[in-house]
Enzyme design. Structure first.
Site, PDB file in Angstrom:
ATOM      1  NE  ARG A  89       0.096  -0.314   4.827  1.00 39.07           N
ATOM      2  CZ  ARG A  89      -0.511   0.029   6.031  1.00 39.07           C
ATOM      3  NH1 ARG A  89      -1.757   0.534   6.163  1.00 39.07           N
ATOM      4  NH2 ARG A  89       0.298  -0.279   7.202  1.00 39.07           N
ATOM      5  CG  ASP A 245       8.727  -7.311   7.287  1.00 40.50           C
ATOM      6  OD1 ASP A 245       8.501  -8.196   8.679  1.00 40.50           O
ATOM      7  OD2 ASP A 245       7.391  -6.359   7.263  1.00 40.50           O
TER       8      ASP A 245
HETATM    9  P1  AMP Z   1       3.549  -3.465   7.811  1.00 43.15           P
HETATM   10  O1  AMP Z   1       2.702  -4.478   9.021  1.00 43.15           O
HETATM   11  O2  AMP Z   1       1.862  -1.440   7.767  1.00 43.15           O
HETATM   12  O3  AMP Z   1       4.571  -3.504   8.389  1.00 43.15           O
HETATM   13  O4  AMP Z   1       2.396  -4.101   6.667  1.00 43.15           O
HETATM   14  C1  AMP Z   1       3.451  -5.602   6.333  1.00 43.15           C
HETATM   15  C2  AMP Z   1       2.627  -6.109   4.994  1.00 43.15           C
HETATM   16  O5  AMP Z   1       1.376  -6.324   4.910  1.00 43.15           O
HETATM   17  C3  AMP Z   1       3.611  -5.163   3.978  1.00 43.15           C
HETATM   18  O6  AMP Z   1       3.992  -6.151   3.061  1.00 43.15           O
HETATM   19  C4  AMP Z   1       2.678  -4.132   3.273  1.00 43.15           C
HETATM   20  O7  AMP Z   1       2.172  -3.640   2.303  1.00 43.15           O
HETATM   21  C5  AMP Z   1       1.473  -4.942   3.987  1.00 43.15           C
HETATM   22  N1  AMP Z   1       0.268  -3.921   4.724  1.00 43.15           N
HETATM   23  C6  AMP Z   1      -0.375  -3.679   5.493  1.00 43.15           C
HETATM   24  N2  AMP Z   1      -1.327  -3.617   5.506  1.00 43.15           N
HETATM   25  C7  AMP Z   1      -1.622  -3.027   3.938  1.00 43.15           C
HETATM   26  C8  AMP Z   1      -3.111  -2.833   3.371  1.00 43.15           C
HETATM   27  N3  AMP Z   1      -3.834  -2.375   3.818  1.00 43.15           N
HETATM   28  N4  AMP Z   1      -2.984  -3.251   1.699  1.00 43.15           N
HETATM   29  C9  AMP Z   1      -2.523  -3.931   1.575  1.00 43.15           C
HETATM   30  N5  AMP Z   1      -1.117  -4.249   1.978  1.00 43.15           N
HETATM   31  C10 AMP Z   1      -1.204  -3.985   2.928  1.00 43.15           C
HETATM   32 MG    MG Z   2       6.363  -2.960   7.458  1.00 43.60          MG
END
Ligand code: AMP
Ligand code: MG
Length: 473
Positions: A89, A245
């Site tokens: 996103r 990540d």
């Molecule tokens: P994060 O927890 O924000 O570090 O995200 C972990 C993974 O999930 C990453 O690959 C993000 O890009 C993906 N991600 C988190 N929220 C969304 C969303 N609303 N739509 C698509 N991908 C998401």
């Molecule tokens: Mg992340």
């Protein structure tokens, strides 16, 4: 007047598996919530009018020179490996050279689905956007390496999360880069040594130009991360999701999700609703970062001509990290009790205070800020426990010149307290951004006394306590 961003892009010169080029998906009615004029100026960005900024920082219009892409990466999430994550996103819009000569990424977050979205909607709701904006800027003001917030825009479109339908928003963030441990894992897991080598060369050139081989590179990343985690701990910060990540190569804090600052000191404190086992608790951050660096080391083995020698050198580097963190921790906590160069003996004094604070439910920030005064004593359920510590501390301080100045520069009076963040978000949902403005103004000078903002230094009342921070970001 149009928004002008002096793009100078390099990531797009890397091979195609590194990213997918795509534009942000336009939103219905973008409106500017906030813009960081000072940061824009440091980056040579011309802001334009509110309408132009809303268009540019929602992704509805593309500033000249932008090269939008979603970056690929992998990562261990709560210990389990996902070979394919990536920006689900977010769009990297490009890079700029700051006035400090450093290169910075400009990224939109919440800007629509990408090939890496899996089941996600590619969007962000207002709450996490405001939280990341305020917390990342507060971290910067406290001198902690972090991504920055350049702009926040509301989208006029609802986003559906576990709490129901919520207002959507897009955050523009600025980072030294978005290269993660997980970016290395993406190529290592595929045994794509050509791309891995290209990533290594790029990362060295961008972040560690003095590193001449993977061992030096690993040691440099370890040093930055050791320093970063010690700085987090010194202000009571809990990242919440220290997956590989979300761990950068640059050593900056990134990906603020269910993060929070502690009120009363509880070393096993967890905020994230999805961290049931305390993997990313306050005190476990110093263990998890070593584990994350071991994952980076595993990737780098593929770049070494002699695997046995690589394993030996890297094992040594990773095994040395806890001592490095301990030294950084001492360097960060010593000044908090007025000591310029804390020794191993001083560690016992600091640890003694922390243990007493935990037993007595003392507020982390307010205790350190008020050490030596009755306000510190008042933090303790049993003030006599504080008195005993203070007697030992006073003896030790005799040999320190001007400890109070040192303490005032190391102990913030103001942190973004979780209940204030929640109140700000609730107001924002009702289209009232005054609480955000007040938080931003106060947190811009966290080491100043600011008597008019005293209420923001108070811990939550029982009814204000935020029990959990949802990961539905
Ligand atoms: P994060 O927890 O924000 O570090 O995200 C972990 C993974 O999930 C990453 O690959 C993000 O890009 C993906 N991600 C988190 N929220 C969304 C969303 N609303 N739509 C698509 N991908 C998401
Ligand atoms: Mg992340």
């Amino acid at each position: 007047m149009a928004v002008n961003i002096p793009f100078d892009n390099t990531y797009g010169t890397l091979p195609s598996p590194f990213y997918t080029r795509l534009n942000p998906m336009p939103v219905k009615t973008p409106a500017l919530i906030r813009f960081n004029t000072e940061l824009a100026s440091d980056l040579g960005i011309t802001s334009g009018g509110p309408k132009e900024m809303a268009l540019a920082f929602s992704g509805n219009s593309l500033p000249e020179g932008a090269d939008p892409m979603a970056q690929a990466y992998a990562g261990h999430q709560f210990g389990g490996f996902s070979p394919q994550l990536g920006d689900g996103r977010a769009n990297l819009m490009g890079e700029v050279l700051g006035k400090d000569g450093q290169r910075y990424d400009i990224q939109l977050k919440g800007s629509g689905p990408t090939p890496y979205s899996r089941n996600g909607d590619g969007r962000a709701w207002l709450g996490p956007v405001l939280r990341e904006y305020v917390v990342s800027e507060a971290m910067h003001a406290m001198g902690i390496p972090t991504s920055r917030a350049l702009a926040a825009v509301s989208t006029g479109e609802p986003v559906y999360r576990e709490q129901g339908g919520l207002p959507g928003a897009v955050l523009t963030r600025v980072a030294a880069s978005h290269i993660r441990v997980g970016t290395f894992q993406f190529f290592a897991a595929r045994r794509d040594v050509t791309s891995l080598q290209a990533l290594f060369d790029y990362s060295v050139a961008r972040h560690y130009p003095d590193a001449t081989n993977p061992t030096e590179f690993l040691n440099a990343v370890i040093a930055r991360q050791a320093s970063l985690i010690a700085k987090w701990m010194a202000v009571g910060f809990i990242h919440g999701v220290m997956n590989t990540d979300n761990t950068t190569i640059s050593g900056e804090t990134i990906d603020y999700g269910p993060c929070a600052f502690m009120d009363d000191y509880q070393p096993d404190k967890v905020f994230s609703s999805i961290d049931a086992h305390g993997r990313y608790s306050y005190s476990n951050q110093r263990n998890v970062i070593v584990w994350n660096m071991a994952q980076l080391a595993t990737c780098l083995v593929l770049l070494m001509p002699d695997a046995d020698q690589a394993v030996e050198e890297f094992t040594q580097a990773v095994h040395a990290m806890p001592d490095l963190i301990e030294a950084e921790w001492r360097a960060a906590f010593g000044p908090k009790i007025g000591i310029a160069e804390a020794t191993e003996d001083d560690t016992a004094l600091i640890t003694d205070l922390l243990e007493r604070m935990a037993e007595n439910r003392a507020d982390f920030t307010n205790t350190f800020r008020a050490l030596g005064t009755t306000q510190a004593r008042d933090q303790f359920l049993n003030p006599a426990s504080y008195d005993q510590w203070e007697a030992n501390w006073t003896k030790r301080l005799v040999s320190e010149a001007d400890p109070q100045t040192r303490m005032n520069a190391a102990n913030p009076a103001f942190i973004p307290r979780n209940h204030r963040i929640e109140q700000m978000i609730q107001a924002g949902v009702a289209d009232d951004f005054a609480p955000m403005g007040r938080l931003m103004d106060t947190l811009a000078t966290p080491f100043g006394d600011q008597p008019e903002a005293q209420d923001l230094a108070h811990p939550p009342t029982p009814s204000e306590v935020v029990r959990q921070t949802f990961c539905g970001t």
